[in-house]
Design a protein around this motif. Sequence first.
Motif, PDB file in Angstrom:
ATOM      1  N   HIS A 128       1.408   4.984  13.123  1.00 34.72           N
ATOM      2  CA  HIS A 128       0.242   4.682  12.303  1.00 34.72           C
ATOM      3  C   HIS A 128       0.274   5.419  10.978  1.00 34.72           C
ATOM      4  CE1 HIS A 128      -2.338   8.336  12.185  1.00 34.72           C
ATOM      5  NE2 HIS A 128      -1.660   8.673  13.273  1.00 34.72           N
ATOM      6  N   ASP A 130      -2.928   5.821   7.488  1.00 39.50           N
ATOM      7  CA  ASP A 130      -4.377   5.677   7.295  1.00 39.50           C
ATOM      8  C   ASP A 130      -4.678   5.018   5.958  1.00 39.50           C
ATOM      9  OD1 ASP A 130      -4.350   7.688   5.313  1.00 39.50           O
ATOM     10  OD2 ASP A 130      -4.934   9.262   6.717  1.00 39.50           O
ATOM     11  N   ASP A 131      -5.957   4.881   5.658  1.00 44.73           N
ATOM     12  CA  ASP A 131      -6.371   4.106   4.498  1.00 44.73           C
ATOM     13  C   ASP A 131      -6.445   4.898   3.198  1.00 44.73           C
ATOM     14  OD1 ASP A 131      -8.548   5.684   5.116  1.00 44.73           O
ATOM     15  OD2 ASP A 131      -9.981   4.035   5.292  1.00 44.73           O
ATOM     16  N   ALA A 136       0.975   5.285   2.732  1.00 43.95           N
ATOM     17  CA  ALA A 136       0.035   5.140   3.845  1.00 43.95           C
ATOM     18  C   ALA A 136       0.541   5.699   5.179  1.00 43.95           C
ATOM     19  CB  ALA A 136      -0.351   3.662   4.000  1.00 43.95           C
ATOM     20  N   GLU A 177      -3.487   1.006  11.190  1.00 41.88           N
ATOM     21  CA  GLU A 177      -4.063   1.803  10.108  1.00 41.88           C
ATOM     22  C   GLU A 177      -5.373   2.419  10.580  1.00 41.88           C
ATOM     23  OE1 GLU A 177      -4.122   0.676   5.711  1.00 41.88           O
ATOM     24  OE2 GLU A 177      -6.231   0.343   6.295  1.00 41.88           O
ATOM     25  N   SER A 179      -8.841   4.856   9.741  1.00 38.21           N
ATOM     26  CA  SER A 179      -9.719   5.017   8.585  1.00 38.21           C
ATOM     27  C   SER A 179     -10.581   6.266   8.710  1.00 38.21           C
ATOM     28  CB  SER A 179     -10.618   3.787   8.433  1.00 38.21           C
ATOM     29  OG  SER A 179     -11.408   3.587   9.593  1.00 38.21           O
TER      30      SER A 179
END
Length: 292
Positions: A128, A130-131, A136, A177, A179
């Motif tokens: 993963h 993130d935003d 990213a 992703e 947040s």
Amino acid sequence: IAGEFDLDIPKYLTAAASTVEQLKGPLKAKIIVPSPALTPEDVVGVLEGRGWEADIVTQSTVSGLIGVSPKGLMKCVDGRPSNHPGMNGPKTLGGVYAIATNRGVTDIRGLKQIVKEVKQNGHVPSVHGDDHAHPAPMGCGFFKLWSQGKLDGIAPPDFNSEEGQAAVLEAGGVYEELSGAHQEKVVYINFVPNTTIAPKAGNQAFVVDAWIAGKFNLDVPKYLIAAASTVEQLKGPLKAKLIVSSPALTPEDVVGAPEVRGSKADIVSGLIGLICILIVRCMHESFLARMV
């Protein structure tokens, strides 16, 4: 090996000793036994030694514990909300990166093999980002620490976060992703096989499904120390709840239940009563047979 081939063990070991003696070998032996399994109590001791607060709780007291699904991601322990629906999979350090770091895999080829292994074992492999991280995929705190060589005893990867993401996707894995900011309040270390806790946006927690280490033959102490180090370096909560299986129901528990409800119960008297019922039934059937 004697057990695997159903050999006579005393005879086998006597033959070994006699062989060494007759060959004038050293009459000095070291008997190697398996190291004792790491227990939740051991983990509590290690964490407390690192300044943590740690408690052992049974699965029956953890309302959010759910069974894992083949459609759930084998995803990071990160407690932030995800854009993927498959939250009922096992939680590991950085998703598939947990296995790579534990085994010393640092190349793309090895990472792809791990992705395939995870799929073969009935889980959806993932990593993963993130935003708000740039790039990213560096939004995974575990990968960031790994790539910067900040995990003791674990060599950093030969690839960056974007290359790792691409490799996982190419091998059939998933990229999710997350947040928002970290707001985890506790670290759950879960020893109950085939269970996990799904992330909750308003009640974040780090979830480390420790049982997965046995399924993929990982070095358990190394894995849990890496987990503790990750939480510490990410400034997470130094508060852990170790989830263990609820004890099995015993005959004594069954005896206790009616007594709590205001009646007497006894294992022996219960058996006597059952025997009496069976005797009466047999006598009745015998009587009917004679009447016919």
